[in-house]
Design an enzyme around this catalytic site. Structure first.
Site, PDB file in Angstrom:
ATOM      1  N   HIS A  63      47.067  42.362  30.289  1.00  0.00           N
ATOM      2  CA  HIS A  63      47.854  41.362  31.022  1.00  0.00           C
ATOM      3  C   HIS A  63      49.199  41.161  30.326  1.00  0.00           C
ATOM      4  CE1 HIS A  63      49.100  37.533  32.708  1.00  0.00           C
ATOM      5  NE2 HIS A  63      48.274  37.791  33.702  1.00  0.00           N
TER       6      HIS A  63
ATOM      7  N   GLU B  32      50.794  38.623  29.583  1.00  0.00           N
ATOM      8  CA  GLU B  32      50.793  37.588  28.534  1.00  0.00           C
ATOM      9  C   GLU B  32      50.245  38.148  27.225  1.00  0.00           C
ATOM     10  OE1 GLU B  32      48.687  34.722  30.892  1.00  0.00           O
ATOM     11  OE2 GLU B  32      50.446  34.558  32.193  1.00  0.00           O
TER      12      GLU B  32
ATOM     13  N   GLY C 290      46.270  33.690  39.297  1.00  0.00           N
ATOM     14  CA  GLY C 290      46.249  32.788  38.155  1.00  0.00           C
ATOM     15  C   GLY C 290      46.039  31.358  38.610  1.00  0.00           C
ATOM     16  N   GLY C 291      47.133  30.596  38.675  1.00  0.00           N
ATOM     17  CA  GLY C 291      47.077  29.157  38.963  1.00  0.00           C
ATOM     18  C   GLY C 291      46.211  28.782  40.157  1.00  0.00           C
TER      19      GLY C 291
ATOM     20  N   GLY D 245      53.327  32.696  37.608  1.00  0.00           N
ATOM     21  CA  GLY D 245      53.426  31.270  37.308  1.00  0.00           C
ATOM     22  C   GLY D 245      54.760  30.650  37.687  1.00  0.00           C
TER      23      GLY D 245
ATOM     24  N   GLU E   3      51.516  43.295  38.377  1.00  0.00           N
ATOM     25  CA  GLU E   3      51.927  41.907  38.202  1.00  0.00           C
ATOM     26  C   GLU E   3      53.356  41.859  37.659  1.00  0.00           C
ATOM     27  OE1 GLU E   3      48.296  39.135  37.893  1.00  0.00           O
ATOM     28  OE2 GLU E   3      48.941  39.639  35.888  1.00  0.00           O
TER      29      GLU E   3
ATOM     30  N   ASN F 215      42.030  34.928  37.497  1.00  0.00           N
ATOM     31  CA  ASN F 215      42.245  34.936  36.049  1.00  0.00           C
ATOM     32  C   ASN F 215      42.512  33.495  35.628  1.00  0.00           C
ATOM     33  OD1 ASN F 215      43.099  35.190  33.432  1.00  0.00           O
ATOM     34  ND2 ASN F 215      44.979  36.333  33.909  1.00  0.00           N
ATOM     35  N   TRP F 216      41.502  32.894  35.034  1.00  0.00           N
ATOM     36  CA  TRP F 216      41.626  31.466  34.704  1.00  0.00           C
ATOM     37  C   TRP F 216      42.506  31.223  33.484  1.00  0.00           C
ATOM     38  CZ3 TRP F 216      35.902  29.299  35.158  1.00  0.00           C
ATOM     39  CH2 TRP F 216      35.466  29.473  36.482  1.00  0.00           C
ATOM     40  N   LYS F 217      42.862  32.286  32.781  1.00  0.00           N
ATOM     41  CA  LYS F 217      43.676  32.147  31.558  1.00  0.00           C
ATOM     42  C   LYS F 217      43.025  31.109  30.622  1.00  0.00           C
ATOM     43  CE  LYS F 217      47.581  33.796  34.172  1.00  0.00           C
ATOM     44  NZ  LYS F 217      49.018  33.821  34.429  1.00  0.00           N
TER      45      LYS F 217
ATOM     46  N   SER G  20      51.958  34.473  41.578  1.00  0.00           N
ATOM     47  CA  SER G  20      52.162  33.405  42.549  1.00  0.00           C
ATOM     48  C   SER G  20      51.499  33.677  43.902  1.00  0.00           C
ATOM     49  CB  SER G  20      53.656  33.105  42.718  1.00  0.00           C
ATOM     50  OG  SER G  20      54.211  32.681  41.477  1.00  0.00           O
TER      51      SER G  20
END
Ligand code: 13P
Length: 252
Positions: free
Chosen positions: A95, A97, A234-235, A173, A167, A9-11, A213
């Site tokens: 998600h 977010e 993510g990251g 993150g 999640e 997930n590149w956000k 993470s």
């Protein structure tokens, strides 16, 4: 046997050029992986260019959100049919977010999931508790609420096309992943809910990803848990080397 699924997930990261560079690297590194489903979810603006690079690739394309209407006066929204049109097969829905910053609720997640399925997309439905909720011993209540609300009215046949992503918000993150035991505990609970809501077959066949993470050095321990079937990353999905390490770590 559930086939592992690793999704990036590149956000809200990567210009088109950066996206192309990342996918070129992933195509080079991951071409020989045939036992894991691999998905990248760029921003809407990069979907078309990334899709061009994935046509002969073992990596699938996903979007990060979708609206539930097919077309109409909904400024700024993208329909499931438009995502199919641009080449996406998957779509992340609900998600945390989006739940936190954009007022996403179980009800909207449910509408989006149904619309995505009707258009032939494969939804990745996200659930997860906040730190406050975990500390108040409300994790299972929150997960039950998210799962029941998000999947309401879906058929057993629909569920063959749904992936769940657990999640925990406190792990996203933060560099503080859930331990394999913590992930397994919730994944097993989710599988029990799926059995109650649908049946044993759905419970056994539905893939449940862990997200929060995930890194190359913790994927093996996480995925070795019985009910952890992959990761939503993510990251660490933004760098060729770390996403490669995670996908390869999921190869059994
Ligand atoms: P991080 O891997 O950066 O913690 O993000 C997880 C996530 O939110 C994936 O959807």
């Amino acid at each position: 046997m559930r086939r592992p699924i690793i999704a990036g997930n590149w956000k809200m990261h990567n210009t088109i050029n950066e996206a192309v560079e990342l996918v070129n690297g992933l195509n080079r590194n991951l071409a020989d992986v045939d036992s894991v489903d691999i998905v990248v979810c760029p921003t809407y603006t990069a979907l078309s260019d990334v899709n061009e690079l994935l046509i002969d690739s073992n990596i699938a394309l996903g979007a990060q959100d979708v609206y539930w209407e097919e077309k109409g006066a909904f400024t700024g929204e993208i329909s499931p049919q438009m995502l199919k049109d641009v080449g996406a097969s998957y779509c992340i829905i609900g998600h945390s977010e989006r739940r936190k910053y954009f007022n996403e609720t179980n009800e909207t997640v449910n509408k989006k999931t149904k619309a995505a399925l009707n258009a032939g997309l494969l939804p990745i439905v996200c659930v997860g508790e906040s730190l406050e909720e975990r500390e108040a011993n409300r994790t299972f209540d929150v997960i039950k609420d998210h799962i029941e609300g998000s999947l309401q009215g879906l058929s057993k046949e629909n569920m063959a096309n749904v992936t769940i992503a657990y999640e925990p918000v406190w792990a996203i993150g933060t560099g503080k992943n859930a331990t394999p035991d913590q992930a397994q505990e919730v994944h097993k609970y989710i599988r029990g809910l799926l059995k109650d809501l649908f049946d044993e077959e759905v419970a056994n066949n539905t893939r449940i990803q862990y997200g929060g993470s995930v890194k190359p050095d913790n994927i093996k321990d996480l995925i070795s848990e019985e009910d952890v079937d992959g990761a939503l990353v993510g990251g660490a999905s933004l760098k060729v080397d770390s996403f490669t390490g995670i996908v390869k770590g999921a190869v059994t």
